[in-house]
Design an enzyme around this catalytic site. Sequence first.
Site, PDB file in Angstrom:
ATOM      1  N   THR A  49       0.850  -1.185   0.000  1.00 35.37           N
ATOM      2  CA  THR A  49       0.000   0.000   0.000  1.00 35.37           C
ATOM      3  C   THR A  49       0.887   1.237   0.000  1.00 35.37           C
ATOM      4  OG1 THR A  49      -0.144   0.384   2.406  1.00 35.37           O
ATOM      5  CG2 THR A  49      -1.575  -1.320   1.481  1.00 35.37           C
ATOM      6  N   CYS A  50       0.268   2.397   0.133  1.00 31.38           N
ATOM      7  CA  CYS A  50       1.041   3.633   0.089  1.00 31.38           C
ATOM      8  C   CYS A  50       1.899   3.840   1.329  1.00 31.38           C
ATOM      9  CB  CYS A  50       0.115   4.827  -0.109  1.00 31.38           C
ATOM     10  SG  CYS A  50      -1.157   4.978   1.147  1.00 31.38           S
ATOM     11  N   SER A 109      -2.276   1.965  10.878  1.00 31.88           N
ATOM     12  CA  SER A 109      -2.263   2.868   9.734  1.00 31.88           C
ATOM     13  C   SER A 109      -1.712   4.235  10.103  1.00 31.88           C
ATOM     14  CB  SER A 109      -3.681   3.036   9.167  1.00 31.88           C
ATOM     15  OG  SER A 109      -4.174   1.806   8.689  1.00 31.88           O
ATOM     16  N   GLY A 187      -8.796   4.867  -9.003  1.00 32.62           N
ATOM     17  CA  GLY A 187      -8.799   3.687  -8.146  1.00 32.62           C
ATOM     18  C   GLY A 187      -9.556   3.942  -6.857  1.00 32.62           C
ATOM     19  N   SER A 188      -9.403   3.044  -5.888  1.00 30.27           N
ATOM     20  CA  SER A 188     -10.173   3.151  -4.647  1.00 30.27           C
ATOM     21  C   SER A 188      -9.849   4.422  -3.879  1.00 30.27           C
ATOM     22  CB  SER A 188      -9.922   1.919  -3.766  1.00 30.27           C
ATOM     23  OG  SER A 188      -8.539   1.795  -3.470  1.00 30.27           O
TER      24      SER A 188
END
Length: 418
Positions: A49-50, A109, A187-188
């Site tokens: 992920t980012c 996160s 995208g999402s």
Amino acid sequence: MSVLAIGLSHRTAPVALLERVSVTGDALVKLLHDVWEDPSVAEAMVVSTCNRVEVYVTVDRFHAAVTAVSRLLGVHSDVPVEELTPHLYVHYEERAVEHLFSMVCGLDSMVVGEGQILGQVRQALKLGQRQGTVGAVLNELVQQALRVGKRAHHDTGIDKHGASLVSAGLALAGELTGRRALVVGAGSMSSLAAITLARAGVTDIVVANRTYDRGVRLAESVGGRAVGFAAVADELAGADIVITCTGAGRHLITPGMLTRGAFLLDLALPHDIDPAVREVPGITLVDLETIQESGIGSREGDAVQTVRELVAEELRAYLDAERAAKVTPTVVALRSKAAGVVESELGRLLMRVPDLDERARDEVAMTVRRVVDKLLHEPTVRVKQLATSPGGDHYAEALRELFNLDPKMPEAVREVEL
């Protein structure tokens, strides 16, 4: 087989290093297969992920697998393993499960409680399933983690605590109402960005995407319009807010493309926007590093503590079920052996007393089986209970030794129903 998780995230590595290690598309598939094909690995899944890259594998040799996965992360990112290793974390068995559960709930996160991680882990699982690198162990574990994540987001207020990286970034943009926005990507994360902008009162939203039809669908959902990638430079001229999150792997926006002041939010890794745009007068660039340094979304509240307790509860339940499952073959083998002894002795009895009528035979057989079942009931129930306690596998080992059992015998599983 034991579960091993190796990775790095915003908590252990600078964003610049995460940018180098980040993998998407074909590069992600190649890393996944290279990990899975290593002799020390049985199953593999990669979450990229980012703000994290994590490899989940099932192994029977801990040190060999750690060495192999670390080396492959270095090879695929072109980062020397000596430079990468200080930023890697390694979680094994119980700790790996706990980390996965916490991550899927949003506790790990950059913005605590964000919900995008659920979809990202689900995509990682689907990719592993399609590529054939995920087997029974990882499939069951990740499916359970997704259920835990859904429960956390549904049953607690953690979603309200920290909605997303988008909202955290836009918190630094000031008033949004009446401003014109350009969203690059569909995208999402870009979809979330467009929805967040619309809810904040931005009525002029342009979506630029490589696949035009997909951009159209997103733009229509928020009352905006779509353009192709080639039009990004032109659209920048009229945009007050620009949000990018693509998997391009290169700078899509450079200083020479900006002719007016604007707020730019880059949520991609590798970056979509050249950091040099900060030198352009009137430009404010917020990226993942900026969000991390701001501390927005990292504060914890009651909802976070509730989720931590939920994770601890779910972890205990998962581990108890795993320990109980490990003792099941031994219990099956014990009952199978007992059933074999009963049938053998009943056969001998009938040979010695051939004149027994059918009713008497049935009564004798039923009585003997009932006696054996009652004798085995208590120890088999107890060994399952004891298996959930620390060191519980020793009880199953004792049963195997005492009764000379082979829990791997296929007949044990086929013939006996617990």
